[in-house]
Motif scaffolding. Structure first.
Motif, PDB file in Angstrom:
ATOM      1  N   SER A 101      93.509 -12.652  28.967  1.00  0.00           N
ATOM      2  CA  SER A 101      93.325 -13.385  27.676  1.00  0.00           C
ATOM      3  C   SER A 101      92.517 -12.504  26.777  1.00  0.00           C
ATOM      4  O   SER A 101      92.238 -11.490  27.040  1.00  0.00           O
ATOM      5  N   VAL A 102      92.776 -12.900  25.414  1.00  0.00           N
ATOM      6  CA  VAL A 102      92.097 -11.985  24.283  1.00  0.00           C
ATOM      7  C   VAL A 102      90.736 -11.920  24.652  1.00  0.00           C
ATOM      8  O   VAL A 102      89.948 -10.674  24.631  1.00  0.00           O
ATOM      9  N   TYR A 103      89.975 -12.760  25.433  1.00  0.00           N
ATOM     10  CA  TYR A 103      88.450 -12.702  25.374  1.00  0.00           C
ATOM     11  C   TYR A 103      88.238 -11.843  26.448  1.00  0.00           C
ATOM     12  O   TYR A 103      87.315 -11.134  26.757  1.00  0.00           O
ATOM     13  N   ASN A 116     100.547 -21.073   7.948  1.00  0.00           N
ATOM     14  CA  ASN A 116     100.040 -20.325   9.042  1.00  0.00           C
ATOM     15  C   ASN A 116      99.602 -18.816   9.056  1.00  0.00           C
ATOM     16  O   ASN A 116      99.680 -18.119  10.140  1.00  0.00           O
ATOM     17  N   THR A 117      99.271 -18.578   7.661  1.00  0.00           N
ATOM     18  CA  THR A 117      99.022 -17.065   7.471  1.00  0.00           C
ATOM     19  C   THR A 117      97.716 -17.120   7.044  1.00  0.00           C
ATOM     20  O   THR A 117      97.176 -17.920   6.003  1.00  0.00           O
ATOM     21  N   ILE A 118      96.738 -16.345   7.592  1.00  0.00           N
ATOM     22  CA  ILE A 118      95.536 -15.924   7.198  1.00  0.00           C
ATOM     23  C   ILE A 118      95.348 -14.516   6.643  1.00  0.00           C
ATOM     24  O   ILE A 118      95.708 -13.610   7.145  1.00  0.00           O
ATOM     25  N   PHE A 119      94.550 -14.566   5.398  1.00  0.00           N
ATOM     26  CA  PHE A 119      94.547 -13.277   4.742  1.00  0.00           C
ATOM     27  C   PHE A 119      92.686 -12.952   4.932  1.00  0.00           C
ATOM     28  O   PHE A 119      92.178 -13.670   4.294  1.00  0.00           O
ATOM     29  N   LEU A 120      92.554 -11.765   5.505  1.00  0.00           N
ATOM     30  CA  LEU A 120      91.093 -11.634   5.657  1.00  0.00           C
ATOM     31  C   LEU A 120      90.896 -10.650   4.588  1.00  0.00           C
ATOM     32  O   LEU A 120      91.330  -9.644   4.276  1.00  0.00           O
ATOM     33  N   ALA A 154      86.027 -10.776  14.563  1.00  0.00           N
ATOM     34  CA  ALA A 154      85.084 -11.809  14.408  1.00  0.00           C
ATOM     35  C   ALA A 154      85.272 -12.808  13.320  1.00  0.00           C
ATOM     36  O   ALA A 154      85.283 -13.934  13.359  1.00  0.00           O
ATOM     37  N   THR A 155      85.701 -12.143  12.033  1.00  0.00           N
ATOM     38  CA  THR A 155      85.882 -13.154  10.852  1.00  0.00           C
ATOM     39  C   THR A 155      87.152 -13.700  11.346  1.00  0.00           C
ATOM     40  O   THR A 155      87.319 -15.126  11.004  1.00  0.00           O
ATOM     41  N   LEU A 156      88.347 -13.054  11.925  1.00  0.00           N
ATOM     42  CA  LEU A 156      89.576 -13.969  12.266  1.00  0.00           C
ATOM     43  C   LEU A 156      89.073 -14.967  13.296  1.00  0.00           C
ATOM     44  O   LEU A 156      89.717 -16.374  13.047  1.00  0.00           O
ATOM     45  N   GLN A 157      88.314 -14.724  14.129  1.00  0.00           N
ATOM     46  CA  GLN A 157      87.835 -15.857  15.114  1.00  0.00           C
ATOM     47  C   GLN A 157      87.339 -17.181  14.266  1.00  0.00           C
ATOM     48  O   GLN A 157      87.630 -18.291  14.771  1.00  0.00           O
ATOM     49  N   ALA A 158      86.289 -16.836  13.432  1.00  0.00           N
ATOM     50  CA  ALA A 158      85.786 -17.997  12.376  1.00  0.00           C
ATOM     51  C   ALA A 158      86.979 -18.699  11.766  1.00  0.00           C
ATOM     52  O   ALA A 158      87.085 -19.995  11.471  1.00  0.00           O
ATOM     53  N   ALA A 159      88.015 -18.004  11.107  1.00  0.00           N
ATOM     54  CA  ALA A 159      89.122 -18.433  10.474  1.00  0.00           C
ATOM     55  C   ALA A 159      89.751 -19.217  11.422  1.00  0.00           C
ATOM     56  O   ALA A 159      90.592 -20.288  10.910  1.00  0.00           O
ATOM     57  N   CYS A 160      90.030 -19.047  12.697  1.00  0.00           N
ATOM     58  CA  CYS A 160      90.860 -19.941  13.526  1.00  0.00           C
ATOM     59  C   CYS A 160      90.024 -20.930  14.342  1.00  0.00           C
ATOM     60  O   CYS A 160      90.433 -21.507  15.414  1.00  0.00           O
ATOM     61  N   LEU A 171      90.611 -17.599  19.174  1.00  0.00           N
ATOM     62  CA  LEU A 171      91.553 -16.297  18.863  1.00  0.00           C
ATOM     63  C   LEU A 171      92.849 -16.520  19.806  1.00  0.00           C
ATOM     64  O   LEU A 171      93.794 -15.800  19.356  1.00  0.00           O
ATOM     65  N   THR A 172      93.014 -17.423  20.699  1.00  0.00           N
ATOM     66  CA  THR A 172      94.124 -17.764  21.203  1.00  0.00           C
ATOM     67  C   THR A 172      95.323 -18.365  20.390  1.00  0.00           C
ATOM     68  O   THR A 172      96.442 -18.408  20.524  1.00  0.00           O
ATOM     69  N   ARG A 173      95.006 -18.616  19.154  1.00  0.00           N
ATOM     70  CA  ARG A 173      95.924 -19.144  18.173  1.00  0.00           C
ATOM     71  C   ARG A 173      96.535 -18.130  17.380  1.00  0.00           C
ATOM     72  O   ARG A 173      97.573 -18.362  16.640  1.00  0.00           O
ATOM     73  N   VAL A 174      96.054 -16.753  17.547  1.00  0.00           N
ATOM     74  CA  VAL A 174      96.786 -15.697  16.911  1.00  0.00           C
ATOM     75  C   VAL A 174      98.013 -15.242  17.325  1.00  0.00           C
ATOM     76  O   VAL A 174      98.241 -15.220  18.767  1.00  0.00           O
ATOM     77  N   LYS A 175      99.202 -15.550  16.641  1.00  0.00           N
ATOM     78  CA  LYS A 175     100.274 -15.297  17.199  1.00  0.00           C
ATOM     79  C   LYS A 175     100.770 -13.878  16.725  1.00  0.00           C
ATOM     80  O   LYS A 175     101.624 -13.339  17.467  1.00  0.00           O
ATOM     81  N   ARG A 176     100.309 -13.257  15.708  1.00  0.00           N
ATOM     82  CA  ARG A 176     100.714 -12.049  15.374  1.00  0.00           C
ATOM     83  C   ARG A 176      99.643 -11.240  14.311  1.00  0.00           C
ATOM     84  O   ARG A 176      99.232 -11.756  13.325  1.00  0.00           O
ATOM     85  N   ILE A 177      99.319 -10.006  14.514  1.00  0.00           N
ATOM     86  CA  ILE A 177      98.647  -9.242  13.623  1.00  0.00           C
ATOM     87  C   ILE A 177      99.803  -8.844  12.706  1.00  0.00           C
ATOM     88  O   ILE A 177     100.484  -7.727  12.926  1.00  0.00           O
ATOM     89  N   VAL A 178     100.013  -9.201  11.393  1.00  0.00           N
ATOM     90  CA  VAL A 178     100.927  -8.835  10.481  1.00  0.00           C
ATOM     91  C   VAL A 178     100.931  -7.572   9.710  1.00  0.00           C
ATOM     92  O   VAL A 178     101.572  -6.790   9.915  1.00  0.00           O
ATOM     93  N   LYS A 179      99.654  -7.434   9.222  1.00  0.00           N
ATOM     94  CA  LYS A 179      99.638  -6.303   8.199  1.00  0.00           C
ATOM     95  C   LYS A 179      97.985  -5.824   8.115  1.00  0.00           C
ATOM     96  O   LYS A 179      97.188  -6.589   8.234  1.00  0.00           O
ATOM     97  N   LEU A 180      97.671  -4.602   8.494  1.00  0.00           N
ATOM     98  CA  LEU A 180      96.409  -3.947   7.753  1.00  0.00           C
ATOM     99  C   LEU A 180      96.914  -3.119   6.696  1.00  0.00           C
ATOM    100  O   LEU A 180      97.714  -2.443   6.657  1.00  0.00           O
TER     101      LEU A 180
END
Length: 152
Positions: free
Chosen positions: A2-4, A32-36, A74-80, A84-93
């Motif tokens: 797992s991610v963890y 379903n898109t999160i912008f950090l 860490a911020t992504l975890q808060a956003a989810c 973090l298991t909700r993450v389907k794809r890191i789309v872009k950096l």
């Protein structure tokens, strides 16, 4: 794994999510898109200042980018909502590297973040990206990275 479990195997403890330094939020979600928002490099709890090609090496820049990636996760975890298991794809950096005009290894610096995303999220961590050299970053940081993520 797992991610963890991957984070634990990498000896990564996610830090407390930073608070915005100006008039913005750390993340925004639409559908379903999160912008950090951009996260700047920190070392030992302080802004990692410097300029690539002047007083920061490519290897140091790569480490700075990796540390930024930890903060982004860490911020992504808060956003989810803490999952973090909700993450389907890191789309872009998008990476901004504080660098001299003749410095041309921004892509190598950014690999520090890109490689960590794949280590943590596997194939879902493979992403599109941009790496730019810029004249300055807020607070004199050496690297700033923002991220777009698809979640379930």
């Amino acid at each position: 794994m797992s991610v963890y479990e991957k984070l634990k195997a990498l000896n990564i403890e996610l830090p407390v999510v930073a608070t915005p330094a100006a008039a913005y939020v750390m993340f925004a979600q639409t559908g379903n898109t999160i912008f950090l928002s951009g996260h700047i490099a920190k070392k030992d709890g302080k802004v990692w200042e410097g300029q690539l090609g002047k007083n920061v090496t490519t290897a140091e820049g790569k480490e700075a980018a990796r540390l930024v990636a930890v903060d982004l996760i860490a911020t992504l975890q808060a956003a989810c909502g803490g999952d973090l298991t909700r993450v389907k794809r890191i789309v872009k950096l998008m990476s901004l590297v504080n660098s001299t005009p003749d410095y041309t290894e921004q892509h190598l610096v950014t690999n520090g973040a890109s490689e960590l995303m794949v280590e943590v999220f596997g194939d879902a961590g493979k992403h599109a990206r941009s790496a730019f050299g810029v004249a300055q970053i807020p607070l004199g940081a050496c690297v700033e990275i923002e991220m777009i993520v698809e979640v379930a």
